[in-house]
Design an enzyme around this catalytic site. Structure first.
Site, PDB file in Angstrom:
ATOM      1  N   GLU A 119      -0.616  76.067 125.630  1.00 29.70           N
ATOM      2  CA  GLU A 119       0.423  75.106 125.257  1.00 29.70           C
ATOM      3  C   GLU A 119      -0.101  73.667 125.221  1.00 29.70           C
ATOM      4  OE1 GLU A 119       3.463  76.199 128.066  1.00 29.70           O
ATOM      5  OE2 GLU A 119       3.787  78.108 127.045  1.00 29.70           O
TER       6      GLU A 119
ATOM      7  N   ASP B 124       6.307  78.910 119.905  1.00 26.66           N
ATOM      8  CA  ASP B 124       6.335  78.503 121.307  1.00 26.66           C
ATOM      9  C   ASP B 124       7.301  79.453 121.998  1.00 26.66           C
ATOM     10  OD1 ASP B 124       6.769  77.394 123.783  1.00 26.66           O
ATOM     11  OD2 ASP B 124       7.498  75.454 123.055  1.00 26.66           O
TER      12      ASP B 124
ATOM     13  N   LYS C 191       9.704  85.212 130.753  1.00 23.90           N
ATOM     14  CA  LYS C 191       8.315  84.763 130.702  1.00 23.90           C
ATOM     15  C   LYS C 191       7.683  84.709 132.100  1.00 23.90           C
ATOM     16  CE  LYS C 191       5.650  80.823 128.904  1.00 23.90           C
ATOM     17  NZ  LYS C 191       5.785  79.593 128.090  1.00 23.90           N
TER      18      LYS C 191
ATOM     19  N   ASP D 173       4.004  68.376 131.110  1.00 24.36           N
ATOM     20  CA  ASP D 173       5.001  69.249 130.473  1.00 24.36           C
ATOM     21  C   ASP D 173       6.103  69.605 131.457  1.00 24.36           C
ATOM     22  OD1 ASP D 173       6.466  71.288 129.317  1.00 24.36           O
ATOM     23  OD2 ASP D 173       4.728  72.425 128.608  1.00 24.36           O
TER      24      ASP D 173
HETATM   25  P1  ADP Z   1      10.698  75.350 128.247  1.00 22.84           P
HETATM   26  O1  ADP Z   1       9.374  74.841 127.817  1.00 22.84           O
HETATM   27  O2  ADP Z   1      10.790  75.592 129.737  1.00 22.84           O
HETATM   28  O3  ADP Z   1      11.179  76.532 127.483  1.00 22.84           O
HETATM   29  P2  ADP Z   1      11.983  73.012 127.018  1.00 22.84           P
HETATM   30  O4  ADP Z   1      10.779  72.220 126.771  1.00 22.84           O
HETATM   31  O5  ADP Z   1      12.745  73.481 125.832  1.00 22.84           O
HETATM   32  O6  ADP Z   1      11.786  74.203 128.036  1.00 22.84           O
HETATM   33  O7  ADP Z   1      12.941  72.094 127.920  1.00 22.84           O
HETATM   34  C1  ADP Z   1      14.238  72.485 128.248  1.00 22.84           C
HETATM   35  C2  ADP Z   1      14.807  71.466 129.207  1.00 22.84           C
HETATM   36  O8  ADP Z   1      14.837  70.167 128.590  1.00 22.84           O
HETATM   37  C3  ADP Z   1      16.233  71.794 129.610  1.00 22.84           C
HETATM   38  O9  ADP Z   1      16.379  71.660 131.006  1.00 22.84           O
HETATM   39  C4  ADP Z   1      17.042  70.710 128.895  1.00 22.84           C
HETATM   40  O10 ADP Z   1      18.222  70.381 129.574  1.00 22.84           O
HETATM   41  C5  ADP Z   1      16.067  69.556 128.898  1.00 22.84           C
HETATM   42  N1  ADP Z   1      16.383  68.532 127.911  1.00 22.84           N
HETATM   43  C6  ADP Z   1      16.488  68.654 126.578  1.00 22.84           C
HETATM   44  N2  ADP Z   1      16.842  67.488 125.993  1.00 22.84           N
HETATM   45  C7  ADP Z   1      16.968  66.590 127.003  1.00 22.84           C
HETATM   46  C8  ADP Z   1      17.324  65.201 127.073  1.00 22.84           C
HETATM   47  N3  ADP Z   1      17.635  64.509 125.992  1.00 22.84           N
HETATM   48  N4  ADP Z   1      17.341  64.615 128.282  1.00 22.84           N
HETATM   49  C9  ADP Z   1      17.044  65.302 129.390  1.00 22.84           C
HETATM   50  N5  ADP Z   1      16.715  66.602 129.405  1.00 22.84           N
HETATM   51  C10 ADP Z   1      16.677  67.241 128.230  1.00 22.84           C
HETATM   52 MG    MG Z   2       7.595  74.662 127.043  1.00 26.65          MG
END
Ligand code: ADP
Ligand code: MG
Length: 616
Positions: free
Chosen positions: A187, A23, A87, A211
């Site tokens: 995705e 991912d 990205k 998402d």
């Molecule tokens: P992306 O797909 O954009 O790379 P992710 O799916 O990894 O991102 O999501 C990252 C986001 O999720 C960040 O803003 C992070 O702060 C948030 N996040 C992760 N865990 C939690 C949680 N327990 N509660 C709220 N937000 C969260």
């Molecule tokens: Mg993502």
């Protein structure tokens, strides 16, 4: 010789090779595999560290790159050297991202053309493809370290709305990182696979994938029919996500202090941001968060977080409404709702999305790992390990055309999904050439003579034009039944011709197996032969253009230039009779060196004369 079994459905070898699922996220990236023992999809992580790798690349003064958590620490202190959200730039031109240029704290080059953007760090320039490749390389290295085996094959996920250029850019980033990208998958499709949707299932299902990541929100409506995924609609906001919540929390805290201003000190602001994120995560499972920052005591309750998140949540639900409308569906027609992205861990989000769709949401799989886990499932299917599942029909062998020197030019690579389509432009080699032979081949070798010829036809009636002028577009279309239609059209004149071929027909499983095995055993020879043929073709072309040029412009050349050219041509001619690629390249370059100065001079004169003739 040991026999290597091949999965005929996918054309892949059934060796116990590891194909990883990746991912490549805007905020975080990670690798997953199907665990060899438990057979469960598993996110890879080193002991006591996280599976998520922040998608951030930091460059030091020497241009040395660091990726991940360590790089993230430089976000605010060295914004110009610390690249996040690469990205968002994939496959984009400057014009595409101009409106958001304020978002990026590093330098994006505007070269006033519609070429793809580059990022400038110090005196170096990086394409988004290179930047992403640093992240992929880091993931590959981590995976190799954990698995203690080389990792060279991967399935990489992209947002469903990514266009061809963005998908191709992702593929190229993989290749640059030393990964053979077997498949790019959406995705939301990966997330559905991780929940087992679309696997082993006959019939039809409609799925909503919500998402919410760090900086982006995507809603995708998918239809799965007998294991085949189709994207009905996508919607979202590419500048909306968890980062906005973090910023809002920081502002909330600062409003409670006397100064009320954002700290001038970048390091302090970074500390605030990180602490805000910690608070947000803490509140997913607790009701109060307390901390001390810069000598100040700060708190945040889940109610306060709720009001901070509410406007953002409403925006995402508007996008969901729009996506449903575009898919011409109402909420009752959605069978399953899947939660993806770290930000969906917030209970308020889960509840609201469940209420919106009127059914419980799937949230059993880690939302920030679910996409990678699904990619690992797809990788496992491609590796041929998951034999019960025939996810998608794919072409077992590559399909392509014969080009100059008997080389195979692949239009549809093996393992491509059916139906599939591809096209490419070709041109003529000779002045006034009126016909072009289109020979279609199937197989993995670089030389068509080692592949299987499927069909051949002539495109005739091309009007007389100088060599290189006609634009012949050859298109391959494989329909759902696996029938290949090849068509050729000269775009300037509209002359066209087409033919139907049945590519799989007549090839036994054993033959497919033989062709694949041969391509493996001969891979190195093939690369060498291809390089030699390419060098020869280039050499021959230069010889013939030089000959023409000198014939026409001899009067404008000095006697010295004429003798030097004749000698360089002779040397190249001799080299072309031999099989030394380097020698051919050397002599080609030498002839180029000799002819470049006078070629430029003659061209300048010609242009000068035309200019004189024009009246303003
Ligand atoms: P992306 O797909 O954009 O790379 P992710 O799916 O990894 O991102 O999501 C990252 C986001 O999720 C960040 O803003 C992070 O702060 C948030 N996040 C992760 N865990 C939690 C949680 N327990 N509660 C709220 N937000 C969260
Ligand atoms: Mg993502």
């Amino acid at each position: 010789m040991p026999k290597i079994p091949i999965n005929i459905a996918t054309g892949s070898l059934q060796q116990p090779e590891i194909i990883v699922g990746i991912d490549l996220g805007t905020t975080n990236s990670l690798v997953a595999i199907i665990h060899p023992e438990s057979k469960q999809p598993t996110a890879l992580k080193e002991h006591n560290s996280a599976s998520l790798v922040p998608s951030v690349v930091h460059f030091d003064a020497q241009g040395q790159a660091t990726v991940g958590e360590a790089a993230r620490n430089f976000l605010l202190t060295e914004p110009q050297n610390t690249i996040f959200s690469a990205k968002r730039l994939m496959g984009k031109t400057y014009a595409d991202v101009q409106a958001q240029s304020g978002f990026f704290t590093y330098k994006i080059i505007d070269d006033q053309t519609d070429s793809l953007v580059k990022v400038q760090v110090g005196s170096r320039f990086y394409s988004p493809i290179e930047l992403s490749s640093y992240i992929l390389k880091e993931l590959k290295t981590r995976a190799e370290h954990i698995l203690k085996t080389p990792v060279t094959k991967a399935v990489i996920t992209v947002p469903a709305y990514f266009n061809d250029a963005q998908r191709q850019a992702t593929r190229d980033a993989g290749r640059l990182a030393g990964l053979d990208v077997l498949r790019i998958i959406n995705e939301p499709t990966a997330a559905s696979l991780a929940y087992g949707l679309g696997l082993n299932q006959a019939g039809e299902q409609t799925i909503a994938v919500y998402d919410l990541g760090g900086g982006t929100f995507d809603i995708s409506i998918l239809k799965i029919t007998d294991g085949i995924f189709e994207v009905l609609s996508t919607n979202g906001n590419t500048y909306l996500g968890g980062d906005d919540v973090d910023r809002a929390i920081v502002n909330h805290w600062l409003n409670q202090t006397e100064s009320q201003d954002l700290p001038e000190n970048k390091a302090l602001l970074q500390t605030y941001r990180l602490e805000a994120e910690r608070a947000k995560k803490h509140l997913s499972t607790h009701s109060v968060f307390e901390t001390a920052l810069d000598g100040q005591h700060h708190t945040l309750t889940s109610e306060q977080l709720g009001s901070i998140v509410q406007p953002l949540l409403n925006q995402t639900l508007d996008c969901c409404r729009q996506a449903l409308a575009d898919a011409k569906l109402n909420v009752a027609q959605i069978d399953e709702v899947i939660m993806v992205g770290g930000s969906t861990r917030m209970p308020i989000i889960k509840t609201a999305v469940g209420q919106f769709f009127g059914k419980p949401v799937h949230d059993g799989v880690n939302p920030d790992e679910v996409v990678a886990l699904g990619a690992a499932i797809q990788a496992d299917i491609l590796a041929g390990n998951n034999r019960q599942v025939l996810l998608l029909d794919v072409t077992p062998l590559s399909l392509g055309l014969e080009t100059m020197g008997g080389l195979m030019d692949v239009l549809i690579p093996r393992n491509s999904k059916i139906p599939s389509r591809a096209s490419r432009q070709y041109t003529t080699q000779k002045d006034g050439q009126s016909g072009m032979r289109i020979s279609v081949y199937q197989g993995e070798r670089d030389l068509v003579e080692h592949n299987r010829k499927l069909a051949e036809f002539n495109l005739t009636g091309i009007p007389g034009m100088p060599a290189g002028f006609p634009k012949v577009e050859v298109a391959f279309l494989i329909n759902a039944d696996g029938i290949l239609q090849v068509s050729a059209k000269e775009l300037r004149s509209g002359v066209s011709q087409s033919i139907d071929v049945q590519p799989q027909y007549g090839l036994t499983d054993a033959e497919v197996e033989r062709l694949l095995l041969e391509s493996l055993t001969h891979a190195e020879d093939d690369i060498a032969t291809r390089a030699l043929i390419e060098a020869r073709t280039e050499g021959q072309q230069l010889l013939s253009t030089t000959e023409k040029f000198v014939g026409k412009n001899a009067a404008l050349l000095t006697p010295q230039e004429l003798t030097d050219t004749a000698m360089a041509m002779q040397a190249l001619q001799l080299a072309l009779t031999m099989t030394d690629k380097n020698l051919i390249q050397e002599k080609t370059e030498a002839l180029n060196e000799v002819s470049r100065p006078y070629a430029e001079r003659v061209m300048d004169q010609a242009i000068g004369q035309t200019m004189k003739g024009t009246k303003i």
